[in-house]
Design an enzyme around this catalytic site. Structure first.
Site, PDB file in Angstrom:
ATOM      1  N   PHE A 104      42.064  39.871  43.747  1.00  0.00           N
ATOM      2  CA  PHE A 104      43.706  40.524  43.773  1.00  0.00           C
ATOM      3  C   PHE A 104      44.665  40.211  44.995  1.00  0.00           C
ATOM      4  CE2 PHE A 104      45.093  45.048  45.324  1.00  0.00           C
ATOM      5  CZ  PHE A 104      45.519  45.388  43.614  1.00  0.00           C
ATOM      6  N   ASP A 181      33.588  42.022  46.337  1.00  0.00           N
ATOM      7  CA  ASP A 181      34.786  43.261  46.472  1.00  0.00           C
ATOM      8  C   ASP A 181      34.366  43.704  45.400  1.00  0.00           C
ATOM      9  OD1 ASP A 181      36.781  45.503  45.771  1.00  0.00           O
ATOM     10  OD2 ASP A 181      38.466  43.647  46.498  1.00  0.00           O
ATOM     11  N   LYS A 207      39.128  54.481  41.603  1.00  0.00           N
ATOM     12  CA  LYS A 207      39.118  54.164  40.626  1.00  0.00           C
ATOM     13  C   LYS A 207      37.974  54.788  40.066  1.00  0.00           C
ATOM     14  CE  LYS A 207      41.453  49.986  42.271  1.00  0.00           C
ATOM     15  NZ  LYS A 207      40.928  47.852  42.455  1.00  0.00           N
ATOM     16  N   ARG A 354      45.792  46.334  29.897  1.00  0.00           N
ATOM     17  CA  ARG A 354      45.085  46.801  30.029  1.00  0.00           C
ATOM     18  C   ARG A 354      43.962  47.728  29.465  1.00  0.00           C
ATOM     19  NH1 ARG A 354      43.822  45.654  37.002  1.00  0.00           N
ATOM     20  NH2 ARG A 354      44.064  47.709  36.377  1.00  0.00           N
TER      21      ARG A 354
HETATM   22  C1  LIG Z   1      42.409  48.051  44.109  1.00  0.00           C
HETATM   23  C2  LIG Z   1      41.801  46.650  44.577  1.00  0.00           C
HETATM   24  C3  LIG Z   1      42.449  46.562  45.835  1.00  0.00           C
HETATM   25  C4  LIG Z   1      43.124  47.664  46.292  1.00  0.00           C
HETATM   26  O1  LIG Z   1      43.076  47.424  48.296  1.00  0.00           O
HETATM   27  P1  LIG Z   1      43.415  49.460  48.772  1.00  0.00           P
HETATM   28  O2  LIG Z   1      43.181  48.565  50.495  1.00  0.00           O
HETATM   29  O3  LIG Z   1      42.764  50.165  48.585  1.00  0.00           O
HETATM   30  O4  LIG Z   1      44.654  49.502  48.093  1.00  0.00           O
HETATM   31  C5  LIG Z   1      41.576  45.650  46.773  1.00  0.00           C
HETATM   32  N1  LIG Z   1      41.135  44.898  46.180  1.00  0.00           N
HETATM   33  C6  LIG Z   1      40.438  44.936  44.682  1.00  0.00           C
HETATM   34  C7  LIG Z   1      39.484  43.676  43.341  1.00  0.00           C
HETATM   35  C8  LIG Z   1      40.928  46.429  43.965  1.00  0.00           C
HETATM   36  O5  LIG Z   1      40.583  46.305  42.725  1.00  0.00           O
END
Ligand SMILES: *Cc1c(COP(=O)(O)O)cnc(C)c1O
Length: 391
Positions: A104, A181, A207, A354
């Site tokens: 991400f 993560d 989520k 998705r």
């Molecule tokens: C959804 C997601 C985020 C989002 O980060 P926020 O700081 O909560 O906005 C970060 N990393 C991953 C892998 C995600 O799926």
């Protein structure tokens, strides 16, 4: 499994890994906290003061950890910053960070900023097919220059699930710190972070946990690091008994609680408080079984009725997260068509669709209907579906 617990939007909702829907329990919890604000104002802080800590046992069950290893605070990204500020200490040969080329982006922004600051480099595990990671490439990347590795439990695009237990063991055996993560796995499968020996982890709660838009994130720090001082201290991470003594010296609260920085949003925490009540009534390994059943059903339906779509999620159940991704040149148009017909999918540019059949509320019938609608859209002769969108 718990469909009656939800106030679902109209139509078929297949985007619960982006924003989970409202539950009755979350609605009630937020309303309750609003009334406390109304009637108690500042006096209600007595009730709110340790709300984050009170949520830790329920989260610990989902993450396979001890409650003192968990705290609800910040966001996925800000928690990653706080952990890097604490744990990333380049020394000797070990100066670099390792992540993956499919992470991400926000995680990569944070990691790269810390590598720049500390004079290290961010190295990325390569991908062979643009969608998944090969375990051999992961292991081969664990070289002597790496101080800290950071991996997603489930890749946010392809939905590939990594072997957290096995990889954690491999990484640690090479003297490298390992963080995870878990944004795309918390609430849809069990975790064993403590027994795996992971050093730290982060996640969000909006989520699969359904805590609401912008609900607070969370972090895990293994007990063996309990004595470390948080790198980004703030008064909310102070030892609770003496927080209001307002001393100029920072004494961190024991365990993960010391990583809190500022005053938490009580209304946002209330959303999580309610949402977690739903998880107290289910067994997370049964949630995982149901999730696998549904993703399996979706893949089977797509194999049969949607041969134009290329499946980009691994077929092996142990390598699948909670969502399924298809590649299709006109994915954006297909996604718009679905929305117009009452189905909420998720489009990832340039060409990924998705779909998340959430184990707590989606059904096989909904998947059959969604696939039938896709078949109709593809049959409709609408020429836009034959061409990629030019942007
Ligand atoms: C959804 C997601 C985020 C989002 O980060 P926020 O700081 O909560 O906005 C970060 N990393 C991953 C892998 C995600 O799926």
């Amino acid at each position: 499994m718990k469909r009656e617990a939800f106030l679902l939007p109209r139509g078929i909702y297949l985007d619960g890994n982006s924003l989970g829907p409202l539950t009755h329990a979350a609605q009630a919890a937020v309303e309750r906290r609003l009334r406390q604000w109304q009637h108690g104002a500042v006096n209600a802080w007595e009730e709110w003061f340790a709300l984050s800590e009170r949520l830790s046992p329920a989260l610990a069950r989902l993450l396979g950890s001890h409650p003192d290893e968990i705290i609800t605070t910040g966001t996925t990204t800000s928690n990653l910053h706080a952990l890097l500020a604490t744990f990333y200490r380049p020394s000797g040969e070990r100066r670099n960070l390792l992540a993956t080329s499919l992470d991400f982006p926000s995680d990569l922004y944070a990691l790269r900023a810390w590598a720049d600051r500390e004079g290290g480099r961010l190295r990325l595990v390569p991908t062979r097919d643009g969608h998944t990671l090969h375990p051999d490439d992961l292991i081969a990347s664990l070289t002597g220059d790496i101080a800290l590795a950071w991996f997603p439990t489930v890749l946010y695009r392809s939905g590939q699930r990594l072997d957290v237990t096995g990889i954690t063991r491999e990484v640690r055996s090479r003297g490298i710190l390992i963080g995870w993560d878990a944004a795309h796995s918390i609430g849809v499968m069990p975790h064993t972070l403590h027994d795996d020996g992971a050093d730290f982890a982060v996640w969000c709660t909006y989520k699969y946990l359904n805590a609401g838009p912008g609900s607070p994130g969370g972090l895990f720090v293994h007990r063996r690091h309990a004595a470390l001082r948080p790198g980004l201290p703030g008064w909310w991470g102070h030892e609770k008994e003496s927080q209001f003594a307002m001393r100029s010296e920072f004494t961190p609260a024991p365990g993960a609680a010391g990583y809190q920085i500022g005053t938490p949003s009580i209304l946002a925490l209330a959303g999580l408080e309610g949402a977690l009540a739903v998880f107290e009534e289910v067994d997370i390994s049964e949630v995982r079984s149901r999730s696998l059943q549904l993703t399996e059903a979706l893949i089977r339906l797509a194999d049969e009725h949607l041969p134009e779509l290329i499946l980009r999620t691994p077929r092996a159940p142990e390598s699948r997260g909670g969502h399924v991704v298809f590649e299709f040149p006109a994915a954006r148009h297909l996604s718009l068509g679905l929305r117009a017909r009452g189905v909420t999918p998720d489009f990832r540019p340039p060409d990924l669709l998705r779909l998340t059949p959430a184990p707590l509320y989606n059904t096989e019938v909904e998947l059959e209907e969604a696939v039938a609608i896709m078949r109709e859209l593809l049959n409709s002769g609408d020429e836009v579906l034959d061409e990629p969108l030019v942007t």
